[in-house]
Structures are given as C-alpha cells and as structure tokens.
Design an enzyme around this catalytic site. Sequence first.
Site, mmCIF file in Angstrom:
data_model
loop_
_atom_site.group_PDB
_atom_site.id
_atom_site.type_symbol
_atom_site.label_atom_id
_atom_site.label_comp_id
_atom_site.label_asym_id
_atom_site.label_seq_id
_atom_site.Cartn_x
_atom_site.Cartn_y
_atom_site.Cartn_z
ATOM 1 N N GLU A 63 9.373 -9.659 1.280
ATOM 2 C CA GLU A 63 8.342 -10.190 0.399
ATOM 3 C C GLU A 63 9.029 -11.053 -0.659
ATOM 4 O O GLU A 63 10.050 -10.623 -1.191
ATOM 5 C CB GLU A 63 7.564 -9.069 -0.302
ATOM 6 N N ALA B 60 10.956 -1.725 -5.997
ATOM 7 C CA ALA B 60 10.897 -1.141 -4.658
ATOM 8 C C ALA B 60 9.981 -1.994 -3.793
ATOM 9 O O ALA B 60 9.303 -2.895 -4.295
ATOM 10 C CB ALA B 60 10.363 0.279 -4.722
ATOM 11 N N MET B 61 9.963 -1.692 -2.500
ATOM 12 C CA MET B 61 9.196 -2.517 -1.570
ATOM 13 C C MET B 61 8.525 -1.655 -0.510
ATOM 14 O O MET B 61 9.150 -0.805 0.100
ATOM 15 C CB MET B 61 10.145 -3.555 -0.941
ATOM 16 N N GLU B 62 7.249 -1.975 -0.280
ATOM 17 C CA GLU B 62 6.374 -1.120 0.535
ATOM 18 C C GLU B 62 6.416 -1.400 2.031
ATOM 19 O O GLU B 62 5.429 -1.123 2.730
ATOM 20 C CB GLU B 62 4.936 -1.293 0.030
ATOM 21 N N HIS C 270 3.285 4.313 -6.104
ATOM 22 C CA HIS C 270 2.857 2.916 -5.949
ATOM 23 C C HIS C 270 3.177 2.405 -4.537
ATOM 24 O O HIS C 270 2.299 1.865 -3.847
ATOM 25 C CB HIS C 270 3.558 2.056 -7.008
ATOM 26 N N GLU C 271 4.414 2.588 -4.120
ATOM 27 C CA GLU C 271 4.800 2.065 -2.796
ATOM 28 C C GLU C 271 4.042 2.793 -1.699
ATOM 29 O O GLU C 271 3.592 2.190 -0.734
ATOM 30 C CB GLU C 271 6.314 2.178 -2.570
ATOM 31 N N HIS D 262 0.535 1.551 -1.327
ATOM 32 C CA HIS D 262 0.443 0.243 -0.669
ATOM 33 C C HIS D 262 0.163 0.386 0.829
ATOM 34 O O HIS D 262 -0.265 -0.572 1.466
ATOM 35 C CB HIS D 262 1.753 -0.530 -0.829
ATOM 36 N N GLU E 168 -1.661 -5.922 -5.535
ATOM 37 C CA GLU E 168 -0.858 -5.380 -6.629
ATOM 38 C C GLU E 168 -1.711 -4.804 -7.753
ATOM 39 O O GLU E 168 -1.433 -3.720 -8.264
ATOM 40 C CB GLU E 168 0.123 -6.435 -7.160
#
Length: 854
Positions: free
Chosen positions: A126, A259-261, A294-295, A298, A317
């Site tokens: 992303e 972080a990334m989902e 949060h992640e 998602h 988001e």
Amino acid sequence: MKDASPATAPETIYLKDYTPFGYDIESVHLTFHLAPEATRVLSKIRFAPKADATDATFFLHGEELKLISAKIDGQEVSPTLVEGGLKCDVPSAPFTWEAEVEINPAGNTALEGLYMSNGMYCTQCEAEGFRKITYYPDRPDVMSTFTVRIEGDASVMLSNGNPMGKGEGWAEWHDPWPKPAYLFALVAGDLVNHPGQFTTKSGKEVELNIWVRPGDEDKCAFGMEALKKSMKWDEDVYGLEYDLELFNIVAVDDFNMGAMENKGLNIFNSSCVLASPETSTDANFERIEAIIAHEYFHNWTGNRITCRDWFQLCLKEGLTVFRDAQFTADMRSEPVKRIEDVIALRARQFPEDNGPLAHPPRPEQFQEINNFYTATVYEKGAEVIGMLKRLVGDDNYYKALKLYFERHDGQACTIEDWLKVFEDATGRDLSQFKLWYSEAGTPRLKVSEDYADGTYTLTFEQSTPPTPGQPQKAPRVIPVAVGLLSPNGDEVRGTEVLELTEARQSFTFEGLAAKPVPSILREFSAPVILERETTNAERAFLLAHDTDPFNRWEAGNALAKEVRVAMVVDGATPDAAYLDALEKLVRDDDQDPAFRALVLSPPSQADIAQTLAERGHTPDPQKIYDAAETFAQTLAQQLETSLPRLYAATTVDGPYRPDAESAGKRALNGRILSLLTRLDGGEQAARQYATADNMTQQYTALSCLMKAEKADAQSQAFFDQWQHDRLVMDKWFALQIACASPENAAATAAALTRHPLFDMKNPNRFRAVFGALAGNHAGFHHASGDGYVLLADNLIALDKLNPQTTARMCAAFQTWKRYDTARQERIREQLLRIAGTDGLSRDTNEMVSRILDA
Ligand code: 0A1
Ligand code: ZN
C-alpha cells in the site's frame, strides 16, 4: 543540437478523471526466487477484456523493474516500456500474461515493494508498492485471487491466505478472497512464532501466529491477547467473523508506518506489536492493543470491502479508526479514550486543517498518494463517522453497516456508496452532510445565549475559513450535543443533540427557573472550534459539576489555556482560582486517577501557540515555554506540603499489569512525580529510577530527571542497560531531545545524529530524533533557527534513501506562517533549500511546494 529537456513537472491525478481498467483479472500466480540483490519474480495472470470497457489500453504499472521476458498465451511479446510501466498489444479475448522480472530487495531503502530488514524479506505494497514487484494494474479496483510460490533458503516463508504446501526451500500459498494488489504480502526469514488459537462464533478454528526475530518471542503475549479480543469484539459488536484458516502477524524493524493489513498476513512495525513490562510503557501497551485491533478490523473494512481508488482512502481508514476507537473505549475507559483522541486531533489534525496542507477527508487531487495518509483522512475521517452515528442514532448506524456489508462485500467502493447505504437504511438525505467529505477546514462555531422569562436561547453561527483551492464554504450539518446545568450544579436538561444546518440558527429551552450554564459540544460531538464568550469562573464551575466527563475535562483544558494565554499576552501571574481547582481535583480520590492525570497534564505548547494564532497574536515560543515553566513551578509550590503524601498514595505497587486502571494510576503518579521533582531536586525520581521494575516507572523517572538536568548517571545507566534493545533505544534518543531546554534542543539532536546507534535508514530511529525535535516546540522554534537547519539537512539526506518518511516529516514546517517574520524567513530559507535539491523525490517535492504555497 539537442534541447536541454525541462525537468518534467510532476503529474497531478484527479478524482474526476477516474476510469475503470479495461480488463478483469481471473487469477494471479506469482513465483518468487528470492536472492537479496537479484530476486526473480514470475507472474502468470489471466486477463479478460471487459465488454463495456471505455478504455481498452493495456497498461501495466511497473517501477524499478528489470524486465527479463514477457509472453502472451505462451508466445514471447515485446511490450513498450513507458513512464511508470509498460503497454502491450493484447488479444481481444481472454489471455494469459506471463512476465519475468528482476528486482533488488537489498538495495530498497525506500521500504516500498519487496525489501530487506535485518536479513528478512518483507513487503509493503500500500498504496502503490506492488508495481515495484512486478508489472501489474496496481490500482485498488482491480481484484483477483492470488496463488504464490516462494523459493529461497529462509526457514519461514509466508504469503496471504491459507498454506498450500511447503518443502525444503519452497512454500506455496493461496488466498481465496479476491483482493487488490496493495494487500499482497510476502515475508521470508529465520523467524520464530508465538502461536495462538481462536474459535469463531460459527465454530471455525483459526490458527494465529505472531512471527518475530529470535529473542523477541517473550514480547508477543500481549499482542496475541489483543488479537483475540479484537476478533471476539468484531463478532460481538459488528457480527463480523474471520474468514481464513490462519491469521499471521509479522514484526519488522524497518517500516515506514505503524502496520499494514495485508490479507491474512499483517505486517507490523515492531514498535506496534512487541511489548513487555520491562521494555514498554503504558502508552505503548495501549497503542499496541489499538493498532492490532485496527489492522484486524481492516479485514472487513478495507479488505472484504475496499476502495475504488485512492481518493476514497478514508472509506476504509476513517471507518477502521472509528471502529478501533470504539474497541478501545470498550476495553478501557470511554471518556479517557475520547479525551485522548481529541487531544490528538487538535495536535495533529487541526494544524493540518488550518494550514497549507489542508485537504478534505476525501481529497480530489494528489501528486503522491503516500502524502495523503494524514490525520485528516484517518482521524477526521473517523470523526465524520462519529457525527453520522450521532445523527442517525445507534440502531440505524448498525442497520446501515449491516446493509453495507451485505451490499458491498467483495467490491471496491466509494464514499457515495457508503452514504447511499445510510440513506437507504434510514431514509435520510445526506447531501448536505457529504460536505464533510468534500470540504477542508475546521468550522468555527460561535455561540451566544439569551435568557428571559424562563426561556433560554442558544444561537450558533458557523463559518469555515478558506483553505487551499476552496475559498468559499457552505454551511455544514453539525451535531451539537448540549446539556444544561442549573446555577447550583444540578443538570436541568440532559444531553440533547441539536442539529445545525444553517449559517445561523437558534434553539430554545423553555421552563427554566434560572439562567442555566450550558455544557456545549458534549463528548466533542463535532470536530469544530467553539467560540464562546465565557468566564474562568464558569469554566471552573463546569470542571466541578458537568455530568459529561469529556466536557468536564474540556472546561479544565480551556481554563489551562486561558491562564497560559493571559500569562503570555498580559504577563499575568498563574490564576489562583485555577490553581485551587487543580489542587482540589488532585486530592479528590473519588475521581478516576486517569481523568485526574489528564486534567493535570498541561496543554501542549504547540496548542497554546495555535490558540494564540487563532486569536490574532503572533506566538513567541520562548514566552510560551516560560509560562509553562512558571505555571508548573507555581502549582508545585502550591501543592508542596501534600506532594510527598500524594506521591506515596498514588504509587502502584505489586507486579506490573498493563490494564487501563493501573495505567491511569501510574499516569497520575507520574504527574505528581514531575511536580515533586521541581521541589526536591530529583531525589524521589532518582529513587523511583533505582527501584523501578517496569519501563513506565523507569521512563517517567528518567524523563523527570532529564527535564531537571539531573539525569547524567541515569541516562548512562539506561543506555548501558538497554543498548541491545532497538525499541528502548528509540525512547532514549527521543527523550533526551524532548526534555532538552529550548537552547539545547537542536544541539542535543545534532549530537545524537552522530551517535553510533543513529541509523538514518531506520524510520523509527529517524523519527525518534526528528519527531522529538519537532515536538520540542520552543527548542525547534528557537530564535537561532538551528532546529530548522538541522531538520532540513537531514531531510535532504533522507530523501535519497526514503522519500516517504522524508515527506511526512516535512509537516514539521506546516505551521510556519503563524510565527514572527524572522522565524518565517528562516523556515522559508530551509524550505527553499529542500525544494532546490537536485533529484528531490516527488513525495518531498509535493509536500514542500504545498507548504511554501501558504
Ligand atoms: N493501511 C495501513 C497504513 C499504511 C499505509 C501505507 C503504508 O505504506 C505506505 C503502510 C501502512 C493502516 O491503516 O494501518
Ligand atoms: Zn488503517
């Protein structure tokens, strides 16, 4: 003679130009032959031309790729390499595209695409990083299933979805859920796992893992519990269940964001997942729990339903931030979470919304999308959803969300789709509400009041200042939660939501025996700036009596600001009534310690500067700093006799637990220690430092000592104890700069950039130093201008390695127009120096130009 070619002007992308891709993708197969400097990526993609395509151009994004070969239906082809990708003539019926490319993960310091961190391969796709892995339509509205084979010598090789098989030197993965390329992930390294397990509400067993470098496995237990709590909460509150057999989290040290989902394979900045009592503070624990949630959230809001294009970023988001805030409020304390969020909103989003970088939650143009992962898209995006929920009510909100998941599962959506769901579920017309998505700027809400014959009238006037590209603003729908108190402190009207839709509007309340005291914007029901003539006495009254905890804190916060503004502008002495109110509160054991800690926390100096600017003053950072010091010293003296007792009474003994209640007590104890340190020369802080068995107490003591310039021994001891721990060392770097006096801040930061452990390539370390410098308001803005020069020097150097992190850090300069002309000139000089750098990245160029355009 050849013309000197002009530097190509950066291209601007517009929302209005959106056109769908002309092809569907039925499946994607990727094979990776991993090698640090020459990884080969083979792609095999089944494309089908769309019958209704408006544009049949076959363009695949690609950047920094070495094309080895390309085939269509098994036949070699020669695509045309163009700026940002390739074009090729393709059949008009479904076909198979195959390409082989070579990439260099070890040389990838931008940390986008496939890169290496401590010998481990990992990805960040992303927003537009997949195009650095292979040629592909790298846009979120192109979705497909992915099958991935990884070949290499790492002991652990992971990708999205479910495992299909593995053997010596290889592993295969299949993700059954169609996804855009930005959710692709691959990890390969010699990692160890902390395992876990979750049974979904329909009885499916899910295997959970947190993968870390050997040595970090004892820092995963808290994250694992947070993950399980998140999975359960999303089932209970939104009815959403996890949809794969496996959920992996991986910690990496070099990461541009939190972080990334990625589907089934979340990748985390190690600072946002690793936690232990000895190395993490209470604030770290709270943040880790929130980011894991949060992640995870998602998975539905972002992955199952994604964005049609990057202009719609706040669709995923804003909603996911809103959901993680609900989760934290449920796990911890609702009012405390709300207060913390509003403090953060005012610190990060308000300056953005009221300066040169202002943009709507759904922007309509960008040059570099990475510059739009902002507080406006995230936090204001969440505020907008909070307002929507308040306007339609809780039941309607969940009804609309149910419809959203039913209607749009598997789709790439827009803000229009989102609002339509609410319109259909509630019958409400949201066309005016939509302005919150399309217009930038923080509305100002002027309130006046009138009382006669038992009738009380509140009149609101709203206006939003112009923002870049948006000179005129229309009135918005603003939900204002209001309650009324009688002069004796009783609540005579409970909370009621007034719905503002016009530029000027009045609301009346009948049958009141006396003129009430209004409590306006309870729970901070809208992200606006309230302007109301009131007195410190009335603020103190609300601090003592309001039934809405947010507004009780807000009254204290407003008082704190007024008192400091008066000190700065009129040279006033700290207000005695306010000092008394604080003293009363600090001693009041009936009140939640976390709440008391928040009321005792001074407003930030940047916040005072912003308030002064809003009132037409030019803020003087040194004077603001002096006022803060004088105020704290006076408060400490006022409390002198009771501080040692208060310190003892609020000390949390026994084994460390990171729960909200214990953390709240430690926060209050920390506030008291900081006051006590002003009087006892650091005696108690040194004692606490020596005996602390957890990072929260060790860190609090160290910061008190550093602030008092009494920390030489402890700072060295801290370094000796923790030099092997990257995350604790980030704290050590940051704290020295955050606690430095205004005249020493830049020099301290400069010295730390020469420390052997300073590593410009590691975003956490860079942010530790320069985030702390920018956050030391009086230090960064010291009249010498040294802070500006140091930051600019380092941004110029970092831009060559990591444009994304460089561009984000440029925001430190965004408030420059609020300061005096001498400071403005110094900042402008540095901005121009950055802008004039040869080969400046598109990311940094866009940020600096926007800031300069102010
Ligand atoms: N979607 C992630 C944030 C994120 C965005 C961009 C990144 O790299 C450019 C990395 C992460 C989130 O909201 O958590
Ligand atoms: Zn997110």
